[in-house]
Design a protein around this motif. Structure first.
Motif, PDB file in Angstrom:
ATOM      1  N   MET A  60       0.854  -1.209   0.000  1.00 49.12           N
ATOM      2  CA  MET A  60       0.000   0.000   0.000  1.00 49.12           C
ATOM      3  C   MET A  60       0.878   1.244   0.000  1.00 49.12           C
ATOM      4  SD  MET A  60      -3.084   1.368   0.147  1.00 49.12           S
ATOM      5  CE  MET A  60      -4.121  -0.073   0.433  1.00 49.12           C
ATOM      6  N   ALA A  61       0.447   2.241  -0.765  1.00 49.90           N
ATOM      7  CA  ALA A  61       1.249   3.455  -0.948  1.00 49.90           C
ATOM      8  C   ALA A  61       1.510   4.168   0.380  1.00 49.90           C
ATOM      9  CB  ALA A  61       0.522   4.392  -1.905  1.00 49.90           C
ATOM     10  N   GLU A  62       2.644   4.861   0.408  1.00 48.07           N
ATOM     11  CA  GLU A  62       3.081   5.617   1.581  1.00 48.07           C
ATOM     12  C   GLU A  62       2.046   6.676   2.001  1.00 48.07           C
ATOM     13  OE1 GLU A  62       5.723   6.076   4.525  1.00 48.07           O
ATOM     14  OE2 GLU A  62       5.592   4.435   3.072  1.00 48.07           O
ATOM     15  N   ARG A  63       1.373   7.242   1.001  1.00 51.29           N
ATOM     16  CA  ARG A  63       0.433   8.319   1.325  1.00 51.29           C
ATOM     17  C   ARG A  63      -0.809   7.814   2.070  1.00 51.29           C
ATOM     18  NH1 ARG A  63      -3.376   9.475  -2.769  1.00 51.29           N
ATOM     19  NH2 ARG A  63      -3.732   7.641  -4.023  1.00 51.29           N
ATOM     20  N   ILE A  64      -0.995   6.492   2.090  1.00 50.61           N
ATOM     21  CA  ILE A  64      -2.075   5.913   2.894  1.00 50.61           C
ATOM     22  C   ILE A  64      -1.485   5.488   4.236  1.00 50.61           C
ATOM     23  CG2 ILE A  64      -3.805   4.069   3.053  1.00 50.61           C
ATOM     24  CD1 ILE A  64      -4.355   5.959   0.687  1.00 50.61           C
TER      25      ILE A  64
ATOM     26  N   LEU B 277      -2.568  -4.559   6.086  1.00 46.02           N
ATOM     27  CA  LEU B 277      -2.315  -3.133   6.308  1.00 46.02           C
ATOM     28  C   LEU B 277      -1.706  -2.894   7.689  1.00 46.02           C
ATOM     29  CD1 LEU B 277      -5.598  -1.730   4.720  1.00 46.02           C
ATOM     30  CD2 LEU B 277      -3.272  -1.421   3.844  1.00 46.02           C
ATOM     31  N   VAL B 278      -2.217  -3.605   8.697  1.00 46.93           N
ATOM     32  CA  VAL B 278      -1.665  -3.461  10.053  1.00 46.93           C
ATOM     33  C   VAL B 278      -0.196  -3.909  10.057  1.00 46.93           C
ATOM     34  CG1 VAL B 278      -1.788  -4.315  12.436  1.00 46.93           C
ATOM     35  CG2 VAL B 278      -3.895  -3.663  11.240  1.00 46.93           C
ATOM     36  N   LYS B 279       0.104  -5.027   9.375  1.00 45.18           N
ATOM     37  CA  LYS B 279       1.502  -5.503   9.297  1.00 45.18           C
ATOM     38  C   LYS B 279       2.402  -4.472   8.622  1.00 45.18           C
ATOM     39  CE  LYS B 279       0.653 -10.514   9.041  1.00 45.18           C
ATOM     40  NZ  LYS B 279       1.559 -11.197   9.958  1.00 45.18           N
ATOM     41  N   GLU B 280       1.827  -3.706   7.691  1.00 49.82           N
ATOM     42  CA  GLU B 280       2.607  -2.660   7.007  1.00 49.82           C
ATOM     43  C   GLU B 280       2.738  -1.397   7.847  1.00 49.82           C
ATOM     44  OE1 GLU B 280       0.823  -1.897   3.176  1.00 49.82           O
ATOM     45  OE2 GLU B 280       1.130  -3.959   2.497  1.00 49.82           O
TER      46      GLU B 280
END
Ligand SMILES: [Zn+2]
Length: 233
Positions: A1-5, A29-32
């Protein structure tokens, strides 16, 4: 997922909807390192076939189950908006409640249910479609415009612009998220909703089968899929 998110909010009608539709993605997403919040519109007080169950007891059970599922996934905040199950309506009150939640948590990405009906009625319960419609209308224009619900800005809930919306969707989806590494967490979170399942092994088999089917769209073992609305376009 992009940095801006960086911040993500999942808006659904009932406890367990997010687990079925998006939790492999949420776990990823949580792992990221993304911060994920849940916003659940109804209290789930009709979701039982047990004739001795009371709505009050069921609401408490379902909130506990949802908090446990969130804990499994690393979702720190769960907002329960408390509208009655099976009677969710798109009203000023429900739109204001979701607008307030968006302004409070300020998500870059909002994940919601699809407001369109499909032939799969089980997946597209009236509350799901209504919740999806409310969520989209709150992203644009209600959360973004300071003149919308002026009482919210007066409470310090300043306008907020969501960048992207994912709508849970399976027919020719635009976004295919590889959840091969998080399918086990998805199943574990889903299992927290014990009040909703008589035969969890059958539910798990169905969810894995569905995930594998969607995985074929992107060459993954398992996937979840979405339609994409980009507010930056
Ligand atoms: Zn539901």
């Amino acid at each position: 997922m992009a940095e801006r998110i960086q911040r993500v909010m999942v808006v659904t009608a009932h406890p367990d909807d997010s687990e079925f539709g998006a939790d492999g993605t949420v776990a990823k997403l949580v792992k990221e390192g993304k911060q994920v919040t849940y916003c659940i519109l109804t209290n789930g007080d009709k979701g039982s076939g047990d004739r001795s169950m009371t709505p009050e007891r069921l609401v408490a059970i379902r909130e506990d189950e949802q908090r446990n599922a969130a804990r499994v996934l690393g979702v720190e905040v769960v907002d329960f908006l408390g509208f009655p199950d099976c009677e969710l309506e798109d009203t000023r009150e429900s739109r204001r409640a979701v607008t307030a939640a968006i302004r409070r948590h300020r998500p870059d990405l909002l994940i919601a249910q699809n407001p369109n009906r499909t032939k799969n009625l089980g997946a597209w319960h009236r509350d799901h479609r209504t919740a999806g419609g409310i969520a989209i209308d709150c992203v644009y224009p209600l959360a973004r415009d300071h003149m919308a619900f002026p009482e919210l800005a007066a409470q310090g809930l300043e306008p907020h612009k969501v960048r992207e919306v994912y709508l849970m969707w399976w027919e020719k989806p635009e976004v295919v998220v590889d959840i091969s590494d998080t399918i086990d967490l998805k199943i574990k979170a889903l299992a927290c909703h014990a009040s909703q399942f008589k035969d969890f092994a059958a539910v798990e088999a169905r969810v894995r089968e569905r995930g594998a089917e969607l995985g074929k769209l992107g060459g993954h073992a398992y996937a979840e899929t979405f339609d994409l609305i980009s507010m930056d376009r």
